[in-house]
Design a protein around this motif. Sequence first.
Motif, PDB file in Angstrom:
ATOM      1  N   SER A  85      17.300 -45.666 -10.559  1.00 24.07           N
ATOM      2  CA  SER A  85      16.935 -45.294  -9.020  1.00 24.07           C
ATOM      3  C   SER A  85      18.071 -45.208  -8.091  1.00 24.07           C
ATOM      4  N   TRP A 139      13.769 -44.255 -14.170  1.00 23.91           N
ATOM      5  CA  TRP A 139      13.169 -43.330 -14.134  1.00 23.91           C
ATOM      6  C   TRP A 139      12.893 -42.798 -15.538  1.00 23.91           C
ATOM      7  N   VAL A 175       4.352 -39.811 -12.292  1.00 20.85           N
ATOM      8  CA  VAL A 175       4.232 -39.315 -11.036  1.00 20.85           C
ATOM      9  C   VAL A 175       4.919 -37.818 -11.629  1.00 20.85           C
ATOM     10  N   GLU A 227      13.586 -34.356  -4.656  1.00 14.24           N
ATOM     11  CA  GLU A 227      13.847 -35.648  -3.814  1.00 14.24           C
ATOM     12  C   GLU A 227      13.090 -36.907  -5.080  1.00 14.24           C
ATOM     13  N   GLU A 228      14.035 -37.914  -4.805  1.00 12.98           N
ATOM     14  CA  GLU A 228      13.630 -38.793  -5.946  1.00 12.98           C
ATOM     15  C   GLU A 228      12.207 -39.339  -5.021  1.00 12.98           C
ATOM     16  N   PRO A 229      11.176 -39.910  -5.510  1.00 12.38           N
ATOM     17  CA  PRO A 229      10.061 -40.230  -4.846  1.00 12.38           C
ATOM     18  C   PRO A 229      10.063 -41.546  -5.104  1.00 12.38           C
ATOM     19  N   GLU A 230       8.837 -42.010  -5.010  1.00 15.71           N
ATOM     20  CA  GLU A 230       8.475 -43.974  -4.463  1.00 15.71           C
ATOM     21  C   GLU A 230       8.360 -43.407  -6.301  1.00 15.71           C
ATOM     22  N   ASP A 252       4.090 -42.982  -5.865  1.00 16.90           N
ATOM     23  CA  ASP A 252       3.715 -41.792  -5.314  1.00 16.90           C
ATOM     24  C   ASP A 252       3.148 -40.486  -6.352  1.00 16.90           C
ATOM     25  N   LYS A 281       2.357 -37.123  -7.201  1.00 15.24           N
ATOM     26  CA  LYS A 281       3.295 -35.920  -7.348  1.00 15.24           C
ATOM     27  C   LYS A 281       4.711 -35.296  -6.405  1.00 15.24           C
ATOM     28  N   VAL A 282       5.283 -34.985  -6.829  1.00 16.42           N
ATOM     29  CA  VAL A 282       6.451 -34.462  -6.525  1.00 16.42           C
ATOM     30  C   VAL A 282       6.936 -32.541  -6.600  1.00 16.42           C
TER      31      VAL A 282
END
Length: 264
Positions: free
Chosen positions: A8, A16, A39, A84-87, A90, A92-93
């Motif tokens: 990350s 990830w 995600v 954009e890198e999610p948390e 999260d 979904k992205v």
Amino acid sequence: EASGIVRSQRAAGVYWVINDSGKPRLHPIDERGRALGRVKLDGAKLSDWEDIASFTLDGQAYLLIADIGDNDPDRKDVRLYIVEEPEAGDDKVKPEWRIEFTYPEGPRDAESVAVDVENERVLVLTKRDVPALLYALPLRPGTEKRIEAERLGVVASLPQPGRSDLEFASMANSWHWQPTGMDISDDGSRAVVLTYGGVYLYRRPPGQGWTAALQQMPEIVSRSRNRQAESVAFDATGESVLITIEQRNAPLFRLPLTQPATED
């Protein structure tokens, strides 16, 4: 089946992981391989996801997902998703942009990508070509719906197969020379390449391009053969790499890039 792993850019101790088939999901894990969530990559297809990269551009952390696997090979085009890198928590992205591309010589099977942030390029290293071929794509999308990758050259510095290797590979189920993962360090000074036959570290001095850097003989980090070796990433310190393989309940390995000094 963990076909790609990457550190990350926004959360310490988070990595990830992606599957090469199934549903389009990003899987955050910690340094011990424990799941931290799931995600959904909304609006994306999963034909054969084979690698994932992380990078920071203009102060924003991103992930790049490479849908580039092509075992036959017969895919008319392959694609990259940039999000954009999610948390980790999260749901979904959505992709910020995607890049669909072809190779100038026709379809290629590839499982290794890395982002050259300095030059805003994506590097793609093929798997089944002997030697492996290196291609480049612009990191930011252009106006074309589909672009053609630029061929940079061969990477003959990796261990190459002999005649007997090629002749008996299918019977021995061994393709030790084939690259299956690649990553570039955060400072852009080093690259690591994983094959079924080992782990190789390349150093890039200031001012040198990656095409030239990958022509130099790499440092051999490991020569442990693993027929399912699929994923490699620098850890947050840059002093080790994390490796995982393509199977259910895959183990996560940490491999130091330099061996500790021994006392006389």
